[in-house]
Scaffold this motif. Structure first.
Motif, PDB file in Angstrom:
ATOM      1  N   LYS A   1       0.080 -15.902 -17.605  1.00 18.34           N
ATOM      2  CA  LYS A   1       0.917 -14.770 -17.568  1.00 18.34           C
ATOM      3  C   LYS A   1       0.121 -13.665 -17.020  1.00 18.34           C
ATOM      4  O   LYS A   1      -0.736 -13.562 -17.169  1.00 18.34           O
ATOM      5  N   LYS A   2       1.151 -12.551 -16.323  1.00 17.97           N
ATOM      6  CA  LYS A   2       0.637 -11.526 -15.764  1.00 17.97           C
ATOM      7  C   LYS A   2      -0.166 -10.441 -16.502  1.00 17.97           C
ATOM      8  O   LYS A   2      -1.187 -10.255 -16.233  1.00 17.97           O
TER       9      LYS A   2
ATOM     10  N   ASP B   1      -1.774  -9.236  -7.628  1.00 14.77           N
ATOM     11  CA  ASP B   1      -2.639 -10.065  -6.643  1.00 14.77           C
ATOM     12  C   ASP B   1      -3.808 -10.954  -7.646  1.00 14.77           C
ATOM     13  O   ASP B   1      -3.817 -12.128  -7.256  1.00 14.77           O
ATOM     14  N   LEU B   2      -4.147 -10.291  -8.625  1.00 15.89           N
ATOM     15  CA  LEU B   2      -4.839 -11.307  -9.788  1.00 15.89           C
ATOM     16  C   LEU B   2      -4.010 -12.297 -10.052  1.00 15.89           C
ATOM     17  O   LEU B   2      -4.809 -13.536 -10.475  1.00 15.89           O
ATOM     18  N   TYR B   3      -3.134 -11.965 -10.725  1.00 12.50           N
ATOM     19  CA  TYR B   3      -2.267 -13.036 -11.324  1.00 12.50           C
ATOM     20  C   TYR B   3      -1.942 -14.234 -10.403  1.00 12.50           C
ATOM     21  O   TYR B   3      -2.287 -15.389 -10.827  1.00 12.50           O
ATOM     22  N   LEU B   4      -1.543 -13.904  -9.180  1.00 13.14           N
ATOM     23  CA  LEU B   4      -1.365 -15.055  -8.223  1.00 13.14           C
ATOM     24  C   LEU B   4      -2.536 -15.789  -7.862  1.00 13.14           C
ATOM     25  O   LEU B   4      -2.414 -16.827  -7.654  1.00 13.14           O
TER      26      LEU B   4
ATOM     27  N   ILE C   1       6.751 -21.141 -11.967  1.00 15.71           N
ATOM     28  CA  ILE C   1       5.504 -20.550 -12.746  1.00 15.71           C
ATOM     29  C   ILE C   1       5.258 -19.283 -12.579  1.00 15.71           C
ATOM     30  O   ILE C   1       5.257 -18.622 -13.463  1.00 15.71           O
ATOM     31  N   ALA C   2       5.191 -18.904 -11.346  1.00 20.48           N
ATOM     32  CA  ALA C   2       4.900 -17.625 -10.895  1.00 20.48           C
ATOM     33  C   ALA C   2       5.993 -16.573 -11.471  1.00 20.48           C
ATOM     34  O   ALA C   2       5.394 -15.559 -12.163  1.00 20.48           O
ATOM     35  N   THR C   3       7.185 -16.666 -11.328  1.00 23.10           N
ATOM     36  CA  THR C   3       8.225 -15.901 -12.006  1.00 23.10           C
ATOM     37  C   THR C   3       8.412 -15.836 -13.288  1.00 23.10           C
ATOM     38  O   THR C   3       8.416 -14.920 -13.918  1.00 23.10           O
TER      39      THR C   3
ATOM     40  N   GLU D   1       9.881  -6.343 -16.964  1.00 23.84           N
ATOM     41  CA  GLU D   1       9.867  -5.172 -15.895  1.00 23.84           C
ATOM     42  C   GLU D   1      10.167  -5.831 -14.438  1.00 23.84           C
ATOM     43  O   GLU D   1      10.782  -5.225 -13.844  1.00 23.84           O
ATOM     44  N   TYR D   2       9.842  -7.173 -14.229  1.00 18.77           N
ATOM     45  CA  TYR D   2      10.077  -7.900 -13.024  1.00 18.77           C
ATOM     46  C   TYR D   2      11.509  -8.595 -13.262  1.00 18.77           C
ATOM     47  O   TYR D   2      11.569  -9.526 -12.309  1.00 18.77           O
ATOM     48  N   ASN D   3      12.242  -8.386 -14.256  1.00 17.25           N
ATOM     49  CA  ASN D   3      13.466  -9.179 -14.243  1.00 17.25           C
ATOM     50  C   ASN D   3      14.399  -9.264 -12.912  1.00 17.25           C
ATOM     51  O   ASN D   3      14.973 -10.097 -12.396  1.00 17.25           O
TER      52      ASN D   3
END
Length: 68
Positions: A11-12, A18-21, A46-48, A54-56
């Motif tokens: 999870k982000k 950047d760190l999440y990816l 997986i990334a989405t 907030e990123y919906n």
């Protein structure tokens, strides 16, 4: 199996994008090292999936683009 589960549970959270990816890439690279290939479509899913609500709008735009 543990690495696959780790990848799907990322999870982000409070991390930067950047760190999440980067975390996703590290786990993907570990899977590749043991012969498990994760295709780009699965990585995108997986990334989405791990992004907060907030990123919906971004998530919807990506899914629409991929399906077109």
């Amino acid at each position: 199996m543990n690495l696959k589960g780790e990848l799907h549970n990322l999870k982000k959270g409070a991390d930067s994008v950047d760190l999440y990816l980067q975390k996703i890439k590290v786990v993907r690279d570990k899977l590749l090292a043991v012969g498990v290939i994760v295709d780009d479509e699965e990585l995108l899913h997986i990334a989405t999936k791990g992004l907060p609500k907030e990123y919906n709008a971004f998530r919807s735009a990506i899914r629409t683009r991929v399906l077109s």
